[in-house]
Structures are given as structure tokens and as C-alpha cells.
Design a protein around this motif. Structure first.
Motif, mmCIF file in Angstrom:
data_model
loop_
_atom_site.group_PDB
_atom_site.id
_atom_site.type_symbol
_atom_site.label_atom_id
_atom_site.label_comp_id
_atom_site.label_asym_id
_atom_site.label_seq_id
_atom_site.Cartn_x
_atom_site.Cartn_y
_atom_site.Cartn_z
ATOM 1 N N GLY A 184 0.834 -1.188 0.000
ATOM 2 C CA GLY A 184 0.000 0.000 0.000
ATOM 3 C C GLY A 184 0.870 1.240 0.000
ATOM 4 O O GLY A 184 2.093 1.156 0.197
ATOM 5 N N THR A 185 0.264 2.391 -0.202
ATOM 6 C CA THR A 185 1.017 3.641 -0.261
ATOM 7 C C THR A 185 1.292 4.218 1.124
ATOM 8 O O THR A 185 1.984 5.208 1.246
ATOM 9 C CB THR A 185 0.295 4.684 -1.113
ATOM 10 O OG1 THR A 185 -1.028 4.860 -0.600
ATOM 11 C CG2 THR A 185 0.221 4.238 -2.561
ATOM 12 N N TYR A 199 13.818 -2.946 -3.552
ATOM 13 C CA TYR A 199 12.624 -2.169 -3.809
ATOM 14 C C TYR A 199 13.022 -0.725 -4.101
ATOM 15 O O TYR A 199 14.052 -0.247 -3.650
ATOM 16 C CB TYR A 199 11.707 -2.124 -2.580
ATOM 17 C CG TYR A 199 11.176 -3.444 -2.125
ATOM 18 C CD1 TYR A 199 11.791 -4.142 -1.081
ATOM 19 C CD2 TYR A 199 10.036 -4.001 -2.701
ATOM 20 C CE1 TYR A 199 11.288 -5.349 -0.643
ATOM 21 C CE2 TYR A 199 9.530 -5.206 -2.265
ATOM 22 C CZ TYR A 199 10.163 -5.877 -1.234
ATOM 23 O OH TYR A 199 9.659 -7.073 -0.797
ATOM 24 N N GLN A 243 11.147 3.205 -3.723
ATOM 25 C CA GLN A 243 10.007 3.906 -3.135
ATOM 26 C C GLN A 243 9.988 5.325 -3.678
ATOM 27 O O GLN A 243 10.875 6.124 -3.400
ATOM 28 C CB GLN A 243 10.107 3.930 -1.602
ATOM 29 C CG GLN A 243 8.887 4.545 -0.938
ATOM 30 C CD GLN A 243 8.998 4.559 0.577
ATOM 31 O OE1 GLN A 243 10.062 4.831 1.128
ATOM 32 N NE2 GLN A 243 7.905 4.250 1.258
ATOM 33 N N GLY A 297 4.675 9.259 -2.636
ATOM 34 C CA GLY A 297 3.252 9.004 -2.821
ATOM 35 C C GLY A 297 2.921 7.643 -3.401
ATOM 36 O O GLY A 297 1.755 7.358 -3.679
ATOM 37 N N MET A 298 3.930 6.811 -3.576
ATOM 38 C CA MET A 298 3.704 5.485 -4.159
ATOM 39 C C MET A 298 4.130 4.421 -3.161
ATOM 40 O O MET A 298 4.979 4.646 -2.308
ATOM 41 C CB MET A 298 4.537 5.321 -5.444
ATOM 42 C CG MET A 298 4.338 6.407 -6.458
ATOM 43 S SD MET A 298 2.767 6.249 -7.303
ATOM 44 C CE MET A 298 3.086 4.837 -8.337
ATOM 45 N N GLY A 299 3.539 3.247 -3.307
ATOM 46 C CA GLY A 299 3.993 2.132 -2.494
ATOM 47 C C GLY A 299 5.332 1.614 -2.980
ATOM 48 O O GLY A 299 5.779 1.907 -4.081
ATOM 49 N N LEU A 300 5.972 0.820 -2.145
ATOM 50 C CA LEU A 300 7.218 0.182 -2.551
ATOM 51 C C LEU A 300 6.974 -0.702 -3.771
ATOM 52 O O LEU A 300 5.950 -1.383 -3.872
ATOM 53 C CB LEU A 300 7.761 -0.677 -1.408
ATOM 54 C CG LEU A 300 8.331 0.087 -0.218
ATOM 55 C CD1 LEU A 300 8.257 -0.751 1.044
ATOM 56 C CD2 LEU A 300 9.762 0.481 -0.506
ATOM 57 N N PHE A 334 15.412 0.427 -1.233
ATOM 58 C CA PHE A 334 15.487 -0.397 -0.026
ATOM 59 C C PHE A 334 15.837 -1.823 -0.396
ATOM 60 O O PHE A 334 15.267 -2.409 -1.313
ATOM 61 C CB PHE A 334 14.159 -0.402 0.726
ATOM 62 C CG PHE A 334 13.857 0.884 1.425
ATOM 63 C CD1 PHE A 334 13.075 1.852 0.821
ATOM 64 C CD2 PHE A 334 14.364 1.124 2.696
ATOM 65 C CE1 PHE A 334 12.793 3.038 1.471
ATOM 66 C CE2 PHE A 334 14.087 2.316 3.355
ATOM 67 C CZ PHE A 334 13.307 3.273 2.735
ATOM 68 N N TYR A 374 7.622 -16.875 -3.320
ATOM 69 C CA TYR A 374 7.868 -15.775 -2.420
ATOM 70 C C TYR A 374 7.848 -16.227 -0.976
ATOM 71 O O TYR A 374 7.017 -17.008 -0.561
ATOM 72 C CB TYR A 374 6.787 -14.706 -2.588
ATOM 73 C CG TYR A 374 7.246 -13.524 -3.390
ATOM 74 C CD1 TYR A 374 7.384 -13.615 -4.748
ATOM 75 C CD2 TYR A 374 7.540 -12.335 -2.770
ATOM 76 C CE1 TYR A 374 7.795 -12.532 -5.478
ATOM 77 C CE2 TYR A 374 7.954 -11.238 -3.500
ATOM 78 C CZ TYR A 374 8.079 -11.341 -4.848
ATOM 79 O OH TYR A 374 8.486 -10.280 -5.575
ATOM 80 N N PRO A 412 8.497 -12.552 7.706
ATOM 81 C CA PRO A 412 8.737 -11.104 7.831
ATOM 82 C C PRO A 412 10.027 -10.700 7.137
ATOM 83 O O PRO A 412 11.013 -11.431 7.171
ATOM 84 C CB PRO A 412 8.849 -10.901 9.343
ATOM 85 C CG PRO A 412 8.150 -12.056 9.942
ATOM 86 C CD PRO A 412 8.360 -13.196 9.008
ATOM 87 N N GLN A 413 9.985 -9.552 6.522
ATOM 88 C CA GLN A 413 11.179 -9.049 5.863
ATOM 89 C C GLN A 413 11.939 -8.093 6.778
ATOM 90 O O GLN A 413 11.339 -7.342 7.531
ATOM 91 C CB GLN A 413 10.807 -8.344 4.561
ATOM 92 C CG GLN A 413 10.206 -9.295 3.542
ATOM 93 C CD GLN A 413 10.130 -8.689 2.157
ATOM 94 O OE1 GLN A 413 10.510 -7.563 1.929
ATOM 95 N NE2 GLN A 413 9.641 -9.471 1.225
ATOM 96 N N PHE A 471 14.475 -4.936 6.668
ATOM 97 C CA PHE A 471 14.840 -3.911 5.707
ATOM 98 C C PHE A 471 16.138 -3.209 6.091
ATOM 99 O O PHE A 471 16.431 -3.031 7.285
ATOM 100 C CB PHE A 471 13.735 -2.857 5.611
ATOM 101 C CG PHE A 471 12.520 -3.318 4.863
ATOM 102 C CD1 PHE A 471 11.545 -4.066 5.498
ATOM 103 C CD2 PHE A 471 12.357 -3.006 3.522
ATOM 104 C CE1 PHE A 471 10.414 -4.510 4.807
ATOM 105 C CE2 PHE A 471 11.233 -3.437 2.825
ATOM 106 C CZ PHE A 471 10.268 -4.185 3.465
ATOM 107 N N GLY A 472 16.876 -2.788 5.067
ATOM 108 C CA GLY A 472 17.979 -1.870 5.274
ATOM 109 C C GLY A 472 17.450 -0.459 5.472
ATOM 110 O O GLY A 472 16.245 -0.219 5.383
ATOM 111 N N ASP A 473 18.353 0.477 5.738
ATOM 112 C CA ASP A 473 17.957 1.858 6.031
ATOM 113 C C ASP A 473 17.681 2.677 4.772
ATOM 114 O O ASP A 473 17.255 3.827 4.872
ATOM 115 C CB ASP A 473 19.033 2.559 6.857
ATOM 116 C CG ASP A 473 19.114 2.006 8.269
ATOM 117 O OD1 ASP A 473 20.180 2.109 8.897
ATOM 118 O OD2 ASP A 473 18.093 1.457 8.737
#
Lengths: 108, 119
Positions: free
Chosen positions: A99-100, B35, B37, B40-43, B90, B103, B107-108, B110-112
Motif C-alpha cells: 500500500g502507499t 525495492y 520507493q 506518494g507510491m507504495g514500494l 530499499f 515468495y 517477515p522481511q 529492511f535496510g535503512d
């Protein structure tokens, strides 16, 4: 149309309020994830769930598979909860959709 | 444990330059992801890897390449930087999946992030 829709996009609350963030998805999923992104940009996984409800401290996540809907609740909100909360799903079609995000600001 | 480490944190490139974003994890996770980012958009998933020597395209792979010679490292390469690649990148990793193939549903971590601007 996004596979994952969140509401609201932005949310401002007073410290101590009960907060709900909603997530709806349109694909078959193997799991749903709630992530927290801090103002500095780091992303942390809060919950992964495929049914029912999970609770960590003041955070509660629920999911209704039939309705394809999940909610993230924060009880007794605190300014340190201010962040962007992201809903993501890992689909049964081997994809991962995000999601955003919902930008939460908790005011002292 | 350091978790997932990305370098650099910030970079400015000129159009047409190339660079590699580094990602390493010390949790012995088989699954790794890149990913981007955008505001205003999702990853959006660029590439992912289910183990050393195996990589696959995600949703937005054009303009990028990856390699996975070791379990720990998953570098992302931009060969000819374009303004459309200005974004925050990311890297993430996750343990082996459960019974569901493909897939990971774990849980993933994440890096910073790497903030990349192309001018």
C-alpha cells in the motif's frame, strides 16, 4: 487500481487516542504484513499474519480473510508512534504488493 | 547483529553514469529483495533472489541488474542512470519460506535505504 488500498492516507491524533488504520486487498494472499517507516526512512516489520489477530504491546493487527481486510490498531497512542504505516501482502501468485502508506502524527 | 546493511546512504549521479548499490545481510537469509520507493507510491519490487546464484525480475526491473554470488550480498546495478531512477532504494531479506513455494511469507528485514538522485 492498486492491489492494496489503505485508509486513511493521513491521520492526526491526540496523545492517548485509539487509532485504527485500514487495509483492503484484492488478491489472494499467503500473508499480510504491517510495516512501520520512521521519519528517518528505516522500515520495520511489525506484524505478519494470515488469520485472526496478533498483539504486540499497544499494537493489535487483525485480518478478515473472507472480506480481504485488515486493521492495525494502536491503543493509548504516543508521539513516538508517529510514522508511516504500510500494509503489504504476499500473494498466492508469488508477488508482493505494498500500500502507499498511512502517515500518522500523534500530537502531545 | 548488523541485520541488513545498505551503502551508500545518499548519492547524486549524472545522467548516463553507472553505479552499484550495495546490500549485505548477516542473518543467513536465503531471500533478498530490492525495492524502490517513489513519493506518494507504495514500494515497488525491482528484483529478488531466493538464494545464491538465483535472481528473478520483480515488477519494475528495467534499467537495473542484480547478482547474487553469495548468500550475504545482493548488489543492485544501474548501468545508464536516468532521471526516472531518482528514488529511495530499499534492500530487504527474509528467512526461508514456509510451505508455500516461491515468495517468502516470512517477515522481511529492511535496510535503512539509499537515497539516489539523478540529475
Amino acid at each position: 487500481k492498486n492491489e492494496v488500498e489503505q485508509s486513511p492516507q493521513n491521520l492526526t491524533a491526540q496523545e492517548g487516542e485509539f487509532i485504527t488504520i485500514n487495509c483492503s486487498y484484492s488478491v489472494g494472499i499467503s500473508a499480510l504484513h504491517w510495516l512501520q517507516q520512521h521519519p528517518g526512512g528505516g522500515i520495520v516489520s511489525l506484524f505478519m499474519l494470515s488469520s485472526g489477530k496478533k498483539k504486540h504491546g499497544r499494537l493489535i493487527a487483525t485480518i478478515n480473510i473472507q472480506e480481504k481486510h485488515s486493521s492495525l490498531h494502536i491503543t493509548a497512542s504516543h508521539p513516538r508512534d508517529s510514522a508511516v504505516y504500510i500494509c503489504a501482502v504476499s500473494s498466492t501468485g508469488n508477488q508482493f504488493y505494498f500500500g502507499t502508506g498511512t502517515s500518522l502524527t500523534v500530537i502531545p | 547483529n548488523a541485520g541488513v546493511t545498505q551503502t551508500p546512504k545518499f548519492r547524486i549521479l549524472k545522467i548516463g553514469q553507472s553505479m552499484t548499490l550495495q546490500c549485505t545481510q548477516d542473518m543467513n537469509h536465503n531471500y533478498m529483495y530490492w525495492y524502490r520507493q517513489d513519493p506518494g507510491m507504495g514500494l515497488k519490487l525491482i528484483y529478488y533472489s531466493v538464494g545464491a546464484g538465483i535472481t528473478d525480475k520483480g515488477e519494475v526491473p528495467n534499467g537495473y541488474n542484480v547478482s547474487r554470488s553469495t548468500t550475504e550480498d545482493f548488489p543492485l546495478r544501474l548501468e545508464l542512470a536516468a532521471p526516472s531512477q531518482t528514488s529511495v532504494y530499499f534492500c530487504a531479506s527474509s528467512p526461508n519460506p514456509g510451505q508455500i513455494a516461491g515468495y517468502s511469507n516470512q517477515p522481511q528485514h529492511f535496510g535503512d535505504g539509499t537515497r539516489l538522485s539523478i540529475l
